[in-house]
Each structure stands twice: as structure tokens, then as C-alpha cells.
Design an enzyme around this catalytic site. Structure first.
Site, PDB file in Angstrom:
ATOM      1  N   ASP A  47       0.833  -1.202   0.000  1.00  0.00           N
ATOM      2  CA  ASP A  47       0.000   0.000   0.000  1.00  0.00           C
ATOM      3  C   ASP A  47       0.873   1.261   0.000  1.00  0.00           C
ATOM      4  O   ASP A  47       0.658   2.181   0.814  1.00  0.00           O
ATOM      5  CB  ASP A  47      -0.923   0.017   1.242  1.00  0.00           C
ATOM      6  CG  ASP A  47      -1.635  -1.311   1.447  1.00  0.00           C
ATOM      7  OD1 ASP A  47      -2.004  -1.942   0.451  1.00  0.00           O
ATOM      8  OD2 ASP A  47      -1.811  -1.708   2.620  1.00  0.00           O
ATOM      9  N   ASN A 186     -17.572  -6.611   0.435  1.00  0.00           N
ATOM     10  CA  ASN A 186     -16.635  -6.111   1.435  1.00  0.00           C
ATOM     11  C   ASN A 186     -16.618  -4.593   1.502  1.00  0.00           C
ATOM     12  O   ASN A 186     -16.699  -4.014   2.575  1.00  0.00           O
ATOM     13  CB  ASN A 186     -15.222  -6.631   1.172  1.00  0.00           C
ATOM     14  CG  ASN A 186     -15.133  -8.110   1.448  1.00  0.00           C
ATOM     15  OD1 ASN A 186     -15.557  -8.903   0.629  1.00  0.00           O
ATOM     16  ND2 ASN A 186     -14.620  -8.466   2.606  1.00  0.00           N
ATOM     17  N   GLU A 223     -11.296  -0.705  -3.124  1.00  0.00           N
ATOM     18  CA  GLU A 223     -10.533  -0.093  -2.030  1.00  0.00           C
ATOM     19  C   GLU A 223      -9.329   0.652  -2.593  1.00  0.00           C
ATOM     20  O   GLU A 223      -9.147   0.734  -3.808  1.00  0.00           O
ATOM     21  CB  GLU A 223     -10.079  -1.162  -1.016  1.00  0.00           C
ATOM     22  CG  GLU A 223      -9.097  -2.181  -1.596  1.00  0.00           C
ATOM     23  CD  GLU A 223      -8.632  -3.222  -0.579  1.00  0.00           C
ATOM     24  OE1 GLU A 223      -9.329  -3.449   0.423  1.00  0.00           O
ATOM     25  OE2 GLU A 223      -7.563  -3.815  -0.808  1.00  0.00           O
ATOM     26  N   HIS A 287      -3.260  -1.094  -5.031  1.00  0.00           N
ATOM     27  CA  HIS A 287      -3.173  -0.128  -3.924  1.00  0.00           C
ATOM     28  C   HIS A 287      -2.104   0.918  -4.204  1.00  0.00           C
ATOM     29  O   HIS A 287      -1.092   1.027  -3.521  1.00  0.00           O
ATOM     30  CB  HIS A 287      -2.949  -0.778  -2.569  1.00  0.00           C
ATOM     31  CG  HIS A 287      -3.456   0.128  -1.494  1.00  0.00           C
ATOM     32  ND1 HIS A 287      -4.427  -0.229  -0.608  1.00  0.00           N
ATOM     33  CD2 HIS A 287      -3.159   1.421  -1.235  1.00  0.00           C
ATOM     34  CE1 HIS A 287      -4.698   0.805   0.173  1.00  0.00           C
ATOM     35  NE2 HIS A 287      -3.942   1.819  -0.201  1.00  0.00           N
ATOM     36  N   ARG A 321       4.410  -8.343  -0.371  1.00  0.00           N
ATOM     37  CA  ARG A 321       3.974  -7.282  -1.274  1.00  0.00           C
ATOM     38  C   ARG A 321       5.063  -6.210  -1.226  1.00  0.00           C
ATOM     39  O   ARG A 321       5.531  -5.830  -0.152  1.00  0.00           O
ATOM     40  CB  ARG A 321       2.620  -6.722  -0.811  1.00  0.00           C
ATOM     41  CG  ARG A 321       1.503  -7.732  -0.988  1.00  0.00           C
ATOM     42  CD  ARG A 321       0.170  -7.199  -0.513  1.00  0.00           C
ATOM     43  NE  ARG A 321       0.160  -6.978   0.925  1.00  0.00           N
ATOM     44  CZ  ARG A 321      -0.826  -6.383   1.570  1.00  0.00           C
ATOM     45  NH1 ARG A 321      -1.884  -5.926   0.908  1.00  0.00           N
ATOM     46  NH2 ARG A 321      -0.778  -6.210   2.881  1.00  0.00           N
ATOM     47  N   ASP A 377       3.735  -3.004 -25.610  1.00  0.00           N
ATOM     48  CA  ASP A 377       4.606  -3.460 -26.694  1.00  0.00           C
ATOM     49  C   ASP A 377       5.518  -2.350 -27.215  1.00  0.00           C
ATOM     50  O   ASP A 377       6.375  -2.589 -28.058  1.00  0.00           O
ATOM     51  CB  ASP A 377       3.768  -4.048 -27.836  1.00  0.00           C
ATOM     52  CG  ASP A 377       3.249  -5.441 -27.483  1.00  0.00           C
ATOM     53  OD1 ASP A 377       3.784  -6.052 -26.530  1.00  0.00           O
ATOM     54  OD2 ASP A 377       2.314  -5.909 -28.143  1.00  0.00           O
TER      55      ASP A 377
HETATM   56  C1  LIG Z   1     -14.611  -9.844   3.031  1.00  0.00           C
HETATM   57  O1  LIG Z   1     -15.836 -10.295   3.519  1.00  0.00           O
HETATM   58  C2  LIG Z   1     -15.814 -11.631   3.963  1.00  0.00           C
HETATM   59  C3  LIG Z   1     -17.232 -11.998   4.291  1.00  0.00           C
HETATM   60  O2  LIG Z   1     -17.795 -11.092   5.191  1.00  0.00           O
HETATM   61  C4  LIG Z   1     -14.878 -11.745   5.154  1.00  0.00           C
HETATM   62  O3  LIG Z   1     -14.801 -13.073   5.603  1.00  0.00           O
HETATM   63  C5  LIG Z   1     -13.504 -11.303   4.713  1.00  0.00           C
HETATM   64  O4  LIG Z   1     -12.631 -11.267   5.813  1.00  0.00           O
HETATM   65  C6  LIG Z   1     -13.554  -9.915   4.099  1.00  0.00           C
HETATM   66  N1  LIG Z   1     -12.274  -9.622   3.546  1.00  0.00           N
HETATM   67  C7  LIG Z   1     -11.733  -8.453   3.574  1.00  0.00           C
HETATM   68  C8  LIG Z   1     -10.399  -8.307   2.950  1.00  0.00           C
HETATM   69  O5  LIG Z   1     -12.283  -7.523   4.097  1.00  0.00           O
END
Ligand SMILES: *[C@@H]1O[C@H](CO)[C@@H](O)[C@H](O)[C@H]1NC(C)=O
Ligand SMILES: *[C@@H]1O[C@H](CO)[C@@H](O)[C@H](O)[C@H]1NC(C)=O
Ligand SMILES: *[C@@H]1O[C@H](CO)[C@@H](O)[C@H](O)[C@H]1NC(C)=O
Ligand SMILES: *[C@@H]1O[C@H](CO)[C@@H](O)[C@H](O)[C@H]1NC(C)=O
Length: 485
Positions: A47, A186, A223, A287, A321, A377
Site C-alpha cells: 500500500d 466487502n 478499495e 493499492h 507485497r 509493446d
Molecule cells: C470480506 O468479507 C468476507 C465476508 O464477510 C470476510 O470473511 C472477509 O474477511 C472480508 N475480507 C476483507 C479483505 O475484508
């Protein structure tokens, strides 16, 4: 009769011509000479955020693998950040918010003070929120830091990756957050005006949701927003999917004059603008942040990725990363072309033709190009010394590492070289770099190693290359002259 301005009007005229020079269409075409960096810039830093401050220093901050602190480096050059000492300006707490998951800090200088936007978690919980620190002092490494607290958003839900930017005098915050009505996903991207550096004006606007298939692999994620303003537009990149090799970057675009808090002002690229590349061995790029080169003439993409596709266990527990940098190229229509994550080592260059300015040396299969070239290219690494050693150079395709531009009779093609390559291949894939035949000061020409007087010439707008003698003919000499950018 010719109008001749009075001396009093001259400053105004100079100002108006400068405005013309800076108009959107010409900005995109402003020459931007090559810049050279060596990747990986910094291992085990995810990040990454690099910014160039008014004191001339580049400042770097990033996520550390232990997720336990905020670090800052500074150096007079981007490459200098690789070996610059690291100062820890904040450490996680023993309990509560900030006791775990210290993620994705960004350093911004706002109205004479430093601010760090950082996502903080709570130990033994999955509870991430955006947080703000304020630093007083000219150098953030030695500034006095205090906590301004959480960014108070519309909802108490998973939120992270806050990024502030200013458009025409108004400051905005954009961040990732889970919408209470969309717990299957998420995070979406939220945008609000800033009342002060740690307070948004509510309610915020959702400007992007992870609805496209490439935003929903592993996890359904938007994100890591970052912004780049140019040519009257705001280019807002973000990252999508899980943080493994599916991680990739998307793009939202709005006009500077638009109402940014109206989601309809933003248009979304339906395909990723930057993603894994197995030929260059770069996986899960994203990121990102944006900065500018030392000469201010190139925009630089800063991002992390991994050097391998397969991860055992949770990608968040894989520490590798790493921070990378590469030049951004601009299309004639004024939009950025991020191309592909370039291979490890020295960053590549593009070679623009002197005689047909929209044409570039490009990689192709066989002995002549077909179709239209991608930026990837058009990128080459100039290997010094070349395969034949001595003062020669070789041109290696950046999109097909291991393939070299070589002469083959009067033709030019791209073939694989290896440590076992024959002496004749090495010679045919090596060139003497000369001053540009039609622009000795700024251009370059390539004379075949071992065949003096024979130059690499770009004969058509399609990027076809030949090897041919050049005499006094300015047309031929122009075809053999290139600008590195
Ligand atoms: C994304 O959502 C899933 C289901 O709620 C959860 O298990 C997981 O930790 C989340 N991942 C991130 C990167 O937030
Ligand atoms: C910038 O703000 C000024 C003053 O508010 C306004 O007049 C101008 O139109 C704005 N420029 C753009 C590109 O929106
Ligand atoms: C780059 O831009 C900054 C900020 O405008 C300026 O202070 C600096 O002198 C510029 N550097 C070069 C090499 O032009
Ligand atoms: C990664 O995993 C895939 C699927 O298991 C496999 O096909 C591939 O060969 C692996 N790649 C590397 C570089 O290990």
C-alpha cells in the site's frame, strides 16, 4: 494594418500564450523525457504512498508486514527512498482501536500541518476503521504527532484506505467502506467533502461498488483509492478483488468542473486498467498512489505487487507485497495509459520516431507489425552493455522479457536470447548508440554493431523497422532518429 501591442500589454500576452500552451490538448502531448528507476523499489512494503513535498523531498509511507506501526522515509529522489532510513512515527496501542491492523497510511500536507490517514483495527476483532493523525513540524519524521481520532462516517462499519484530494480549492475524502445494506460485499468507495482534515461533511456519496466480475474474485472489494488530476479530469484509481494475484486496478473518471458528489458525474472503466502479468512476472498489482518525477515532467505510478502468483494461506499473512514505481504515459485523448506492471530491474523506455511523431518502436512477431500496438509493446529496456559487450546496447522488449530486437539481413525482428546464444546472435542483437542523426542534442540513433553505416530505421506509421544505410537524405536520417521517453 498589423496590431502591435503596447509594452504594457506584453505581460498579459505572455500570460495568455502560456494559458494556450497549458490547454488540455497540448498538456497531454507535452514531451516527457525518460526517467529511470530500478524495481523492486522497496521489499515488504505494501500500500505504498509516495509524495513530493514543497521542500523538494520525497516522503514514503506504507503498510509494514507486522501491521503494527507507521513508518516514514524521505529522500531527495524516488530511488533514494530505497535506502533511506525509516522512522517509526506511531506504534500500535496495547488495547482498543489501533491495537492491531495498522494499514495503508497516507501522508498529506494540508494548510501547514501534516496528516496521516490510516486504517486501524482492534486486536482479536475484525473491526477496521479510518483514523487521522496530525503532525506539527516541517519534517514528518521529527514532527510532533497527535491523534485526531476516527473519521466519523455515516455508518459504524468496516472502513479503510482514506485518501484526501483537492479540486479547485475544495478538499474531499474518498475511502472504502462496507455499506450496511450490502453485507455480501466487502467495500464500496465513498466520497465526501472535508470540513477539516479529520471531519467529513455527511452524508457521503457511494461512487463505486464491486459489481463487475473482476472486482469480485475472492472478495468483493473496491478499495485503495488514489487520484491524479490532469487535462481537466480527475482520474480516480482503486483496487479490486482479494489481495492475491486477482488484485487489480480500476478507474473512475470525472470532470474537474462536475458535481463530484453526484455519483453520475463519475464514469467507470468496465475493464481493469492494471493487472497481473505472467510474462513480466508481476502479480496482484494495486493499492497505488501517484507522484511526479524529479524533473516534474513525468507522472509516476506507485503500487505494490508480488513476484509470484500462488500464495499459501491468507494473502494478508504473506509479507512479500513490495513497492514498485513506473512511468505513466498519456494517450493523445488526454487519458492515462498505465500499461502493464513492468519486469524487475531498470524501468523501460518508449522510443518515439523523429519523422512520424505518433509512432514508436514496437514489439511484433515475425518481420513486420500488424494490428495496433499497445503501450506495453512499445516499451523496451536498453541493456548496457549489450549482448555483444563493449560499448554496445541491446533493446529488450518489456512486454516479452528475453526477446531482443535484432537485425536479420535487412530486416529487423524480435528473437529470444539466452546465456547460450551464439556469438552471431549476440552481435545481431547489439547496437551502437549514436547521437540522433537529425537531432544530435536530444535524439538517439542505433547503428548495427558490426555493420557500420547501417541504422535502425522506422519506415512507416505502423512501426515497421528496417536496417538500412543512411546517407545525407534528411528523410532517411529522420527515420533513424528517436526520442527516449
Ligand atoms: C470480506 O468479507 C468476507 C465476508 O464477510 C470476510 O470473511 C472477509 O474477511 C472480508 N475480507 C476483507 C479483505 O475484508
Ligand atoms: C473553480 O472555482 C471557481 C470559483 O468558485 C469557479 O468560478 C470556476 O468555475 C471553478 N472551475 C472549474 C473548472 O470548475
Ligand atoms: C518541481 O516543482 C516544484 C513545485 O512546483 C518546484 O519547487 C521545483 O523547483 C520543480 N523542480 C524542477 C526540477 O523543475
Ligand atoms: C500456481 O497454481 C496454479 C494452480 O494450482 C498452477 O497451475 C501454477 O502452475 C502455479 N504457478 C506457479 C508459478 O507456481
Amino acid at each position: 494594418m498589423l496590431w502591435s501591442p503596447t509594452p504594457k500589454l506584453w505581460p498579459l500576452l505572455v500570460f495568455l500564450s502560456l494559458l494556450l500552451l497549458l490547454s488540455p490538448s497540448t498538456l497531454a502531448l507535452t514531451p516527457s523525457p525518460l526517467v529511470t528507476y530500478t524495481n523492486t523499489l522497496i521489499p515488504q512494503r505494501a500500500d505504498p504512498h509516495i509524495s513530493k513535498h514543497t521542500d523538494g523531498y520525497y516522503y514514503f509511507t506504507a503498510t509494514v508486514p507486522a501491521y503494527d506501526s507507521i513508518i516514514v522515509r524521505r529522500a531527495p529522489t524516488i530511488q533514494g527512498l530505497a535506502s533511506a532510513p525509516e522512522t517509526t512515527i506511531w506504534r500500535r496501542k496495547s488495547s482498543g482501536i489501533g491495537s492491531n491492523q495498522v494499514w495503508a497510511p497516507e501522508l498529506h500536507y494540508i494548510d501547514g500541518k501534516w496528516y496521516i490517514y490510516v486504517a486501524l483495527g482492534v486486536a482479536n476483532e475484525w473491526r477496521i476503521r479510518a483514523f487521522v493523525l496530525e503532525g506539527v513540524g516541517s519534517n514528518p519524521q521529527t514532527a510532533t504527532w497527535s491523534e485526531k481520532g476516527l473519521v466519523n462516517t455515516d455508518w459504524d462499519t468496516f472502513s479503510l484506505d482514506a485518501h484526501q484530494f483537492q479540486v479547485n480549492g475544495t478538499r474531499y475524502l474518498v475511502w472504502a467502506q462496507q455499506e450496511p445494506s450490502r453485507t455480501d460485499e466487502n467495500s464500496s468507495l465513498l466520497l465526501a467533502k472535508l470540513v477539516n482534515p479529520w471531519t467529513i461533511q455527511r452524508p457521503a456519496t457511494v461512487i463505486s461498488r464491486p459489481l463487475l466480475s473482476w472486482e469480485r474474485i475472492g472478495y468483493k472489494v473496491n478499495e485503495g483509492p488514489a487520484t491524479l488530476q490532469k487535462n481537466g479530469k480527475i482520474f480516480l484509481t482503486y483496487s479490486a478483488s482479494a489481495t492475491d494475484s486477482n488484485y487489480c486496478m480500476g478507474l473512475l473518471t470525472a470532470s474537474v468542473g462536475a458535481d463530484l458528489l453526484n455519483a453520475a458525474s463519475w464514469s467507470k472503466s468496465q475493464t481493469p486498467v492494471f493487472q497481473s502479468n505472467s510474462l513480466t512476472k508481476q502479480y496482484g498489482p494495486g493499492h497505488n498512489s501517484f507522484t511526479v518525477s524529479e524533473d516534474n515532467l513525468s507522472d509516476i505510478l506507485v503500487f505494490h505487487d508480488r513476484g509470484y502468483p500462488n500464495i499459501t494461506g491468507d494473502p494478508l499473512n504473506d509479507p512479500n507485497r513490495r513497492t514498485r514505481v513506473q512511468k505513466i504515459y498519456w494517450r493523445a485523448d488526454g487519458t492515462p495509459d498505465l500499461g502493464i506492471p513492468v519486469p524487475d530491474g531498470a524501468t523501460p523506455v518508449r522510443l518515439r520516431s523523429f519523422s512520424s511523431p505518433g509512432s514508436y518502436i514496437r514489439y511484433y512477431t515475425g518481420t513486420s507489425p500488424s494490428g495496433s500496438a499497445t503501450l506495453a509493446d512499445q516499451l523496451f529496456r536498453i541493456i548496457t552493455p549489450g549482448l555483444a559487450g563493449g560499448n554496445t546496447v541491446s533493446l529488450e522488449s518489456a512486454s516479452r522479457p528475453g526477446l531482443y530486437l535484432r537485425r536479420s539481413g535487412t530486416q529487423v525482428r524480435f528473437d529470444a536470447g539466452s546465456s547460450g546464444s551464439s556469438a552471431s546472435f549476440k552481435s545481431e542483437a547489439s547496437w551502437n548508440r549514436r547521437e540522433g542523426l537529425t537531432d544530435a542534442a536530444k535524439g538517439v540513433s542505433f547503428e548495427a554493431a558490426g555493420v557500420s553505416g547501417q541504422y535502425l530505421r522506422l519506415t512507416g506509421v505502423d512501426g515497421g523497422l528496417v536496417l538500412a544505410a543512411v546517407g545525407g537524405d534528411q528523410g532517411q536520417r529522420g527515420q533513424a532518429t528517436f526520442y527516449l521517453e
